[in-house]
Design a protein around this motif. Structure first.
Motif, PDB file in Angstrom:
ATOM      1  N   LYS A 146       0.838  -1.211   0.000  1.00  0.00           N
ATOM      2  CA  LYS A 146       0.000   0.000   0.000  1.00  0.00           C
ATOM      3  C   LYS A 146       0.869   1.255   0.000  1.00  0.00           C
ATOM      4  O   LYS A 146       0.577   2.225  -0.714  1.00  0.00           O
ATOM      5  CB  LYS A 146      -0.920   0.004   1.219  1.00  0.00           C
ATOM      6  N   GLN A 147       1.954   1.228   0.782  1.00  0.00           N
ATOM      7  CA  GLN A 147       2.810   2.406   0.815  1.00  0.00           C
ATOM      8  C   GLN A 147       3.534   2.592  -0.510  1.00  0.00           C
ATOM      9  O   GLN A 147       3.780   3.740  -0.931  1.00  0.00           O
ATOM     10  CB  GLN A 147       3.806   2.314   1.978  1.00  0.00           C
ATOM     11  N   ARG A 148       3.853   1.514  -1.188  1.00  0.00           N
ATOM     12  CA  ARG A 148       4.466   1.623  -2.512  1.00  0.00           C
ATOM     13  C   ARG A 148       3.494   2.250  -3.512  1.00  0.00           C
ATOM     14  O   ARG A 148       3.902   3.028  -4.383  1.00  0.00           O
ATOM     15  CB  ARG A 148       4.944   0.251  -2.998  1.00  0.00           C
ATOM     16  N   THR A 175       9.726  -4.381   6.491  1.00  0.00           N
ATOM     17  CA  THR A 175       9.055  -3.601   5.449  1.00  0.00           C
ATOM     18  C   THR A 175       9.531  -2.156   5.479  1.00  0.00           C
ATOM     19  O   THR A 175       9.708  -1.529   4.426  1.00  0.00           O
ATOM     20  CB  THR A 175       7.528  -3.662   5.641  1.00  0.00           C
ATOM     21  N   THR A 176       9.745  -1.621   6.680  1.00  0.00           N
ATOM     22  CA  THR A 176      10.283  -0.261   6.807  1.00  0.00           C
ATOM     23  C   THR A 176      11.598  -0.131   6.057  1.00  0.00           C
ATOM     24  O   THR A 176      11.813   0.828   5.299  1.00  0.00           O
ATOM     25  CB  THR A 176      10.484   0.094   8.287  1.00  0.00           C
ATOM     26  N   ASP A 177      12.489  -1.091   6.230  1.00  0.00           N
ATOM     27  CA  ASP A 177      13.790  -1.029   5.554  1.00  0.00           C
ATOM     28  C   ASP A 177      13.633  -1.054   4.039  1.00  0.00           C
ATOM     29  O   ASP A 177      14.352  -0.351   3.320  1.00  0.00           O
ATOM     30  CB  ASP A 177      14.674  -2.190   6.017  1.00  0.00           C
ATOM     31  N   SER A 178      12.692  -1.854   3.530  1.00  0.00           N
ATOM     32  CA  SER A 178      12.497  -1.925   2.079  1.00  0.00           C
ATOM     33  C   SER A 178      11.949  -0.603   1.538  1.00  0.00           C
ATOM     34  O   SER A 178      12.335  -0.170   0.450  1.00  0.00           O
ATOM     35  CB  SER A 178      11.568  -3.086   1.714  1.00  0.00           C
ATOM     36  N   ILE A 179      11.053   0.049   2.281  1.00  0.00           N
ATOM     37  CA  ILE A 179      10.514   1.344   1.854  1.00  0.00           C
ATOM     38  C   ILE A 179      11.603   2.412   1.899  1.00  0.00           C
ATOM     39  O   ILE A 179      11.702   3.264   1.005  1.00  0.00           O
ATOM     40  CB  ILE A 179       9.315   1.752   2.728  1.00  0.00           C
TER      41      ILE A 179
END
Length: 338
Positions: A146-148, A175-179
């Motif tokens: 969703k953030q992507r 997921t934070t690190d990937s964003i």
């Protein structure tokens, strides 16, 4: 690129006013990732919403790329806002629209031709790694996905600035690190100025070039992340760093560790290539001082490696003083913890 001049924001009526921002000044350079960190209620969300005038300041000026937004009429402001993308903590997606349509939404608002929308959205889907999800609805996506979508939608109008309002606080650490990696790639690929607010020092440490610490509506400390993180001056900053590194517990152990009159505790900071050099061991061999490591860490601030050791030196006082002097002469930061 972005300049806030004597920015003040108050809520309420005369006699019951609450001041969220007070006479705040801030400059952000083109192409940098600038972080703003603060506790809940410090004013950071109000600050970022004042940059695109979603919150209109009570007084002061907001300049973006040489334009004073606070001096514009509504029609002119709408045009300048298209140059400022924004992503939100809770995504703010249209639940009844597909991924494709969510990203296309700002393009349709400005009557972009259908063929151009197809090309642009397809490029953005590839950029954020969601090509296989173009026809799904937000309810079918994970938080990171969703953030992507939110990031792709914010980039649809080719902005010059991207504002991130607690963009990772609703996500798990992986997921934070990937964003954060995606934001870093976007910054480097498009030379996009990113302003990121957070209450997590890890986020600042991972991708930001400079940081400002906000407290009670004002900036209490700012500078390069390496400088602010490794040499904090304000107690609020030190609190964030203690929470991140647990250096407060290390300090307690250093103070209460068994010692004699001929011992001294110190925190040694290594930055850049010095992180991996044997400076400490070579120096104590020269001075004849022994040492015990009470706590240590090696990590990175964006792309810059750093290390911190809390050690207890043991030996004659002149020899310990000479050791500290030699370490400082070789470019290490040494803080004696008496």
């Amino acid at each position: 690129m972005i300049e806030l001049k004597r920015l003040t924001k108050q809520y309420g009526k005369a006699g019951t006013l609450t001041t969220a921002l007070s006479e705040l000044n801030l400059s952000i350079e083109k192409g940098e990732i600038f972080g703003v960190i603060g506790h809940s209620g410090a004013g950071k969300s109000t600050l970022i919403r004042c940059i695109n005038l979603l919150e209109r300041p009570t007084s002061g000026e907001v300049w973006v790329n040489g334009v004073n937004l606070t001096g514009l009429g509504n029609k002119q402001l709408q045009g300048e806002r298209r140059k400022i993308g924004m992503i939100f903590q809770h995504f703010n997606l249209l639940s009844s629209a597909t991924v494709f349509d969510n990203i296309a939404f700002p393009l349709r608002l400005i009557k972009t031709p259908k063929s151009e929308i197809e090309r642009k959205v397809s490029e953005l889907l590839a950029l954020v790694g969601l090509e296989a999800h173009r026809n799904k609805f937000p309810s079918q996506l994970s938080g990171g996905q969703k953030q992507r979508v939110g990031i792709a939608r914010a980039l649809a109008s080719d902005p010059e600035v991207l504002l991130c309002d607690e963009a990772t606080s609703a996500l798990d650490p992986q997921t934070t690190d990937s964003i954060l990696r995606l934001l870093l790639d976007i910054n480097q690929h498009f030379n996009l100025t990113i302003v990121l607010i957070t209450h997590e020092m890890h986020v600042i440490q991972s991708i930001c070039d400079r940081v400002a610490v906000i407290h009670q509506g004002g900036i209490v400390e700012q500078g390069p992340v390496t400088e602010v993180f490794l040499k904090p001056k304000h107690e609020v900053t030190r609190e964030f760093i203690r929470n991140e590194t647990d250096s407060g517990e290390a300090l307690r152990l250093a103070i209460h560790a068994p010692h004699t009159e001929s011992s001294r505790a110190a925190k040694i900071t290594f930055l850049g290539s010095k992180t991996y050099e044997s400076t400490l061991s070579q120096t104590v061999r020269e001075t004849g001082v022994a040492f015990a490591i009470l706590q240590g860490t090696i990590s990175t601030i964006k792309h810059t490696p750093y290390g911190q050791l809390i050690v207890r030196f043991e030996g004659d006082k002149p020899a310990i003083d000479l050791t500290i002097q030699k370490l400082q002469e070789q470019g290490l930061d040494v803080e004696v913890m008496d």
